[in-house]
Design a protein around this motif. Structure first.
Motif, PDB file in Angstrom:
ATOM      1  N   LYS A  97       0.787  -1.289  -0.118  1.00 57.10           N
ATOM      2  CA  LYS A  97      -0.033  -0.130  -0.070  1.00 57.10           C
ATOM      3  C   LYS A  97       0.739   1.308  -0.009  1.00 57.10           C
ATOM      4  N   CYS A 122      -4.207  -1.716   9.416  1.00 56.17           N
ATOM      5  CA  CYS A 122      -2.922  -1.026   9.212  1.00 56.17           C
ATOM      6  C   CYS A 122      -1.846  -2.014   9.307  1.00 56.17           C
ATOM      7  N   MET A 166      -8.277  -0.876   8.181  1.00 57.40           N
ATOM      8  CA  MET A 166      -7.296  -0.073   7.468  1.00 57.40           C
ATOM      9  C   MET A 166      -7.682   1.307   7.466  1.00 57.40           C
TER      10      MET A 166
END
Lengths: 323, 336
Positions: free
Chosen positions: B233, B287, B304
């Motif tokens: 990400k 996360c 997230m």
């Protein structure tokens, strides 16, 4: 003043390439390392820094010159003394993938020295290994595993544990962090510093990353094409580099700070490293040096103390001129 | 500035019989005309895979683009055929790789390798293409190019091979150049030369450059904007100065702090990031940095964080940005 633990005197290491060609990888370098300090050896690939390290630890014979460890010539040691030297000086390698035997468990890798030197066996062997694993930030359960089960940073810790198993006085670390990710590099460097404090270790730290070398070293030697170009305390070397090669290296080393990167004056080193099989006459650096003069091609600059404790081999410093 | 490449919600997975590695897990970014964007992150963060999948260089299977759009000049290139992709690859978007020894063909003369791409994309004869190859080698600073053009890669040094790669990538004047760790294998002095070369070429041609690297020092030298990747990400993106002087994500803080600065005193330890990145076989739900983050909260494990704006150009995906979160000061003293 304390006595140096390691004295390298005019060390040369040549390799016979074929019948007519000789490669001088290390061409007469001298320096001393004092107990408890970290001596950084920097330079680009092919400058001879790793060969120097390997010759010092007697993986290679010296072609000329000598290496004194605790006052004794390491290339002349025999029997008991040699065995003792093999324990007292250890090495950590660059590539944590290639330097651990993939078919051995971590226990056997770390204990190999213990077995060879018959230091510990059975229960005490196990306990020594467990303790070492803890010391380097791993744990007991890792002992039965194989190298492929670990990340790069963890493997480097295993390599460090293996070196520590011999309770060495002196560790040569040959690019110990350059194969690791940035965040992991810091972990390994912090570990090495912690161990140095706790165990009073002396390090020869071989690397090409100038900011890391400055951070970890007390004194730094800069090598170029088999020769020592400059040697000084690390603060001094970075504040006032004398040799044009060092100046170029420092000004081109990337710094993680955009404003500084924009503002600093860059001294570009042009061209590429000449072949070590056919090095330039006189000063080795003259073909890429922005200050090259006629004398540089004719005369080898002498190794002189241009400032207190700050040595350099360059014709810009009058004393370097043999006449 | 006009956007040239717009990527949204890109997901890439590698599938084998036993595993599924979710290498890219929802990546959004835009590259504008004429800018240099650096993608930074550790090995396995997905920075190379992102661009290899954009270029369709990954063998499918095992790789697969599960989701997402990739707009090149407004056109979705995930939808076009391989034949059409070949017209873009090398001509519109070109790539330079880390290791010039393995990405040049050792059995073909350097000049011919450069000419190949010209002949593929432009109607030129072999002789014309070869003359152009000499010009290109000259442009990237290779001495005596008319002799070098007939040599094999092994006769080149590492730095020269990288220059030859750059010449090859520039042959068709691409609008976007993707440089994947182009200086990592090179010595410091040669690295500086290659960075200068890329900067000069960028100024001359006005093309956009994506610079993939793990070296923040190199980023500071070359980039206009930076995207920080972690575990598939983008966790933070902003202008060069925003990322270096006003970073918001704890991972970016950690990355910046773990590099020794030349003014760093030796009595302090380097701030290291404990642990290592999570496995992407079973990536965490929340996360991905939670396990290594000193500021992790309960929510971080569960969900997230959304990407929030710190400024028009600065975006962060971190729960600390949420108004209800405790205020955490950036532990790095601003150095400006």
């Amino acid at each position: 003043m304390t006595k140096p633990i390691l004295e390298v005197k005019n060390l040369e290491k040549t390799f016979q390439i074929d019948r007519n060609r000789v490669l001088k990888a290390v061409d007469g370098i001298s320096f001393e390392v004092f107990p408890g300090e970290t001596f950084g050896l920097v330079g680009e690939s092919g400058c001879g820094k790793s060969t120097a390290g390997r010759t010092i630890i007697n993986l290679y014979d010296a072609s000329n010159g000598e290496v004194l460890f605790d006052g004794k010539n390491v290339h002349r040691l025999k029997g008991k003394n040699q065995k003792k030297f093999r324990r007292e000086m250890q090495m950590i390698f660059q590539d944590p993938y290639a330097s651990l035997n993939p078919r051995k468990t971590v226990m056997d890798i770390i204990a190999e020295g213990l077995d060879i030197h018959e230091i510990a066996n059975g229960r005490s062997r196990e306990e020594v290994v467990y303790e070492l694993l803890e010391t380097v930030g791993l744990n007991k359960s890792h002992a039965t595993r194989y190298p492929h089960e670990f990340s790069g940073g963890q493997r480097q810790r295993i390599g460090i544990a293996r070196a520590l198993a011999m309770e060495p006085k002196f560790i040569i670390a040959d690019e110990p962090i350059s194969a690791l990710d940035v965040s992991v590099q810091a972990q390994v460097v912090n570990l090495m510093r912690k161990l140095q404090k706790e165990k009073g270790l002396t390090y020869l730290f071989i690397a090409h990353d100038l900011s890391m070398v400055k951070y970890i070293s007390d004194r730094v030697g800069v090598m170029y094409l088999g020769r020592m170009a400059e040697l000084a305390d690390s603060e001094e070397l970075y504040d006032d580099p004398l040799h044009p090669y060092t100046q170029g290296l420092l000004s081109t080393a990337p710094i993680p700070d955009p404003v500084q990167a924009r503002q600093r004056e860059k001294i570009r080193i042009k061209g590429e490293l000449p072949s070590p099989l056919d090095p330039p006459s006189g000063c080795r650096f003259r073909t890429r040096c922005p200050h090259a003069m006629a004398v540089c091609a004719q005369v080898d600059p002498l190794w002189v103390e241009a400032k207190p404790n700050h040595w350099v081999a360059c014709h810009l410093y009058p004393k370097s001129n043999p006449q | 500035m006009k956007p040239i490449l717009e990527v949204s919600d890109l997901h890439v997975t590698f599938r084998s019989e036993h595993h599924e590695v979710k290498a890219i897990r929802g990546v959004d970014f835009t590259i504008h005309e004429g800018e240099v964007v650096a993608f930074v992150g550790e090995s396995g963060s997905g920075k190379s895979v992102t661009f290899q999948s954009i270029m369709r260089l990954l063998p499918q299977p095992p790789a697969n683009i599960d989701k997402g759009t990739i707009l090149y000049n407004g056109r979705d290139i995930t939808k076009i055929s391989e034949t059409e992709m070949q017209k873009i690859r090398g001509k519109e978007i070109a790539m330079i790789f880390q290791d010039p020894m393995t990405s040049l063909n050792p059995t073909i003369r350097v000049g011919k390798q450069i000419a190949e791409s010209l002949m593929k994309h432009q109607k030129v004869t072999y002789q014309e293409a070869k003359d152009r190859a000499v010009e290109l080698l000259k442009m990237v600073g290779i001495p005596s190019p008319s002799e070098r053009v007939n040599q094999y890669p092994h006769q080149f040094s590492g730095g020269m091979r990288q220059r030859a790669m750059i010449a090859m990538a520039l042959a068709c004047s691409p609008k976007l150049l993707i440089a994947d760790e182009p200086t990592t294998a090179l010595d410091v002095t040669i690295q500086a030369q290659i960075i200068d070369l890329l900067k000069d070429l960028q100024t001359d041609t006005g093309s956009s450059i994506v610079f993939i690297t793990h070296d923040l020092g190199v980023v500071a030298e070359i980039a206009d904007r930076v995207a920080v990747m972690y575990a598939g990400k983008i966790v933070e993106t902003g202008t060069l100065d925003e990322i270096f002087y006003n970073p918001r994500h704890p991972y970016t803080w950690g990355l910046l702090a773990s590099m020794p600065r030349l003014d760093q005193t030796r009595d302090q330890d380097l701030a290291s990031i404990p642990g290592s990145p999570p496995s992407l076989v079973n990536p965490p739900v929340g996360c991905p940095f939670t396990a290594r983050c000193p500021y992790a909260m309960k929510i971080c494990q569960e969900q997230m964080p959304e990407t929030t704006k710190a400024s028009d150009s600065h975006q962060v995906a971190c729960w600390l940005q949420h108004p209800d979160s405790p205020k955490v000061e950036n532990p790095i003293v601003s150095r400006r």
